[in-house]
Design an enzyme around this catalytic site. Structure first.
Site, PDB file in Angstrom:
ATOM      1  CB  CYS A   2      13.308 -11.917  -3.845  1.00 25.69           C
ATOM      2  SG  CYS A   2      11.515 -11.701  -4.163  1.00 25.69           S
ATOM      3  CG  ASN A 107      15.448 -13.100  -7.493  1.00 21.78           C
ATOM      4  OD1 ASN A 107      16.551 -12.751  -7.908  1.00 21.78           O
ATOM      5  ND2 ASN A 107      14.390 -12.387  -7.889  1.00 21.78           N
ATOM      6  N   GLY A 108      12.317 -14.767  -8.159  1.00 24.15           N
ATOM      7  CA  GLY A 108      12.053 -14.932  -9.526  1.00 24.15           C
ATOM      8  C   GLY A 108      10.263 -15.150  -9.547  1.00 24.15           C
ATOM      9  CE1 TYR A 247      13.739   1.205 -10.599  1.00 23.31           C
ATOM     10  CE2 TYR A 247      13.441  -1.011  -9.902  1.00 23.31           C
ATOM     11  CZ  TYR A 247      13.041   0.326  -9.562  1.00 23.31           C
ATOM     12  OH  TYR A 247      12.386   0.643  -8.361  1.00 23.31           O
TER      13      TYR A 247
END
Ligand code: SF4
Length: 461
Positions: A2, A107-108, A247
Site C-alpha cells: 500500500c 503498508n504490509g 516491480y
C-alpha cells in the site's frame, strides 16, 4: 503493498497529503483515505473505495487553505493483501474514545493476525490491519497512551512486514518500519515541516529533495515542534523486499540508498549474460519491464524499441482486484505492428507471477506478425507466496510453482523460449548484502518459521 503518507506543517495538510498520495497511487488502487488531527485533540477521517481522484474529487482543484486548528494528518492508498477486496477495511482506521484516539495507516501484511486476535480477544478480525490497530491501541493504553512505546514492543508480537503511520489525538504522529525493513518509508523534516511517504519519489516530486529513509526498526515521532527518533529493541538481520526493486516501487525512488531504476537496468544486464536470446529486437513489457529491457539491450548489443503501448488509465494489473485482472490485461495493451511484424523479439518483463497478462501479450504479439517471441524475465521464477505485504499467499496461483520445468512455463505461455535471471544476478543488481528474496527461494527471514508455518497461520479470505 500500500502507500502511506503524512504531513504536519504550515501548509494546507489536506492538499499536501492528497498530493503525496497521488504520487503513491501505483502502490494501491482499491481505496484511498486520510485522517486529520485538530490541535484541540479530535481526529476526523475521510476514506472510501476508489482512486484518489474518485475519493477526493472535489478537493483536487481546491486552492490550498491553511486552517490554524489543524495539526496535520496521515493518508493511505490501499492494495488489499488481507481481508479481500470486497471486505476490505479502508484506511486510515480510527480507534479509541474521548480520552485517547488513534488513526492508523499501514503498508504490509501481518501473517499471524488470526492468532493475535484470539490471544488478545479482538472481536473484529475482518483483516490484518484492524487486528494490528487494536493491538497497537491496547499496547499504547498499557504504556500510558504512548504509541512510541507500543511500536517499540510491537515486533515481539507480530510475524510479517509493516511500515506504519499512527496519528494520535494528543496530537502527535509516529511512524515506523519493522526491524526487517521489508517496506520502504522516508521522511523530510525542514524547519517546522514534517512529511513522510512510502517512497522518496513522492517527496522529491513535491519539491522536498532533502529526505532521509526511515531505518529498519526505527520509530520517529513528531508533535509539531520536536522530532524524536528511537528504535525497537528487537534485533534481526535486515531483509528489505527485493520485489520493491523488481516491480513495486517507482523507478525514480530510492530504497535503502539504491536507485530503483539503476537496480532494474542492472537486472537487465545480468539477464542478458545469464539468458541471451537469438533476437532482432528487444521490446519491454511496459512499464515495469522497461528499465530491465534497456539493460538487456545495452549488454546484448541488440536494439530496443517500444512495440507495446500501455494504457496508463487502466491501472496496474498485478495489484488490481482478482475479478478485474483479466479485463485489465485485455484492455491495457496496444501493439505497434510496424515494429513487431516479421521480427524475432526478446520480450523483457520484470517478473512472471500468475502469467495471465504475459500469455495474452505473447498471443497478441504473434497476432501482430511477430516471427518469434523469446521471453526474458529480470527476476527468477516466482515460486513461493509472500506474507509481508504482497497479495500472493498461496503457491497454487503461481505459474512457476504449478509448472514442472522452465520449458513447461514457455509452453504454457506459448513463447518460443523463456529465460530468467538468477537469485545471484538479482542480488548483484541490487547490491545489498542482506535482502529478502523468499518468493524466489522459499527461505523466509523469520527465525524458526518456515513456509508451512506461514501458510498455516495466515487466514485467507
Ligand atoms: S517474499 Fe518476495 S515479495 Fe515478499 S517481502 Fe520477500 S522479496 Fe518481497
Amino acid at each position: 503493498m500500500c502507500g502511506i503518507a503524512g504531513y504536519i506543517g504550515s501548509s494546507d495538510a489536506v492538499s499536501m497529503i492528497i498530493s503525496l498520495l497521488l504520487e503513491l497511487q501505483h502502490r494501491g488502487q482499491e481505496a484511498s483515505g486520510l485522517a486529520i488531527a485538530l490541535n484541540r485533540g479530535s481526529i476526523s477521517v475521510i476514506h472510501s473505495k476508489g482512486l484518489i481522484s474518485d475519493v477526493f474529487n472535489g478537493k483536487l482543484n481546491d486552492e490550498p487553505s491553511r486552517d490554524n486548528n489543524v495539526f496535520g494528518g496521515i493518508g493511505h492508498v490501499r492494495y488489499s493483501t488481507s481481508g479481500g477486496y470486497m471486505n476490505s477495511e479502508v484506511q486510515p482506521i480510527v480507534l479509541g474514545d474521548n480520552n485517547f484516539k488513534i488513526a492508523i495507516a499501514f503498508n504490509g501484511t501481518i501473517a499471524n493476525y488470526d492468532s493475535l486476535a484470539k490471544e488478545f480477544d479482538i472481536k473484529r478480525v475482518s483483516c490484518d490491519t484492524i487486528v494490528l490497530a487494536e493491538l497497537i491501541y491496547r499496547l499504547a493504553r498499557e504504556a500510558g497512551n504512548d504509541v512510541v512505546e507500543a511500536l517499540k514492543i510491537l515486533p515481539n508480537y507480530v510475524v510479517g512486514g509493516y511500515s506504519i503511520a499512527i496519528l494520535t489525538s494528543e496530537p502527535r504522529v509516529a511512524i515506523a518500519r519493522d526491524p526487517y525493513g521489508f517496506r520502504p518509508l522516508a521522511i523530510s523534516y525542514i524547519g517546522e515541516e514534517f512529511l513522510f511517504s512510502s517512497e522518496t519519489a513522492a517527496l522529491e516530486t513535491l519539491g522536498f529533495s532533502s529526505w532521509k529513509e526511515v531505518l529498519p526498526g526505527e520509530i520517529i515521532s513528531f508533535n509539531g515542534s520536536s522530532l524524536e527518533s528511537t528504535k525497537t529493541s528487537v534485533s534481526v538481520p535486515i531483509s528489505p523486499c527485493v520485489f520493491e526493486y523488481v516491480y513495486f516501487s517507482r523507478p525514480d525512488s530510492v530504497f535503502n540508498g539504491v536507485s530503483v531504476y539503476i537496480a532494474r537496468v542492472k537486472m537487465g544486464e545480468e539477464l542478458a549474460s545469464k539468458a541471451p536470446a537469438n533476437c532482432d529486437i528487444v521490446i519491454p513489457v511496459p512499464d515495469s519491464g522497461r528499465a530491465a529491457a534497456i539493460g538487456f539491450s545495452r549488454a546484448s548489443g541488440k536494439p530496443i524499441d517500444e512495440g507495446i503501448y500501455a494504457n496508463k488509465y487502466v491501472g496496474r494489473g498485478f495489484i488490481a482486484p482478482p475479478m478485474i485482472r483479466d479485463t485489465i490485461s485485455k484492455l491495457k495493451y496496444g501493439f505497434v505492428k510496424s515494429i513487431i511484424s516479421g521480427r524475432k523479439i526478446a520480450l523483457v518483463d520484470d517478473s512472471i507471477v500468475r502469467g495471465t497478462t504475459l500469455k495474452s501479450i505473447i498471443k497478441r504479439l504473434k497476432h501482430a506478425g511477430a516471427k518469434e517471441v523469446h521471453v526474458r524475465v529480470a527476476s527468477p521464477p516466482f515460486k513461493y507466496p509472500c506474507f509481508m505485504g504482497v497479495d500472493v499467499t498461496s503457491r497454487e496461483e503461481l505459474l512457476a510453482w504449478r509448472m514442472a520445468s522452465i520449458d513447461d512455463i514457455a509452453r504454457s505461455l506459448e513463447a518460443d523460449s523463456i529465460g530468467y535471471n538468477t537469485v545471484e544476478g538479482l542480488r548483484k543488481a541490487v547490491g545489498i548484502p542482506s535482502i529478502c528474496s523468499a518468493c524466489f527461494t522459499g527461505l523466509y527471514p523469520f527465525q524458526g518459521i518456515d513456509i508451512e508455518d506461514l501458510e498455516n497461520m495466515f487466514i485467507r479470505w
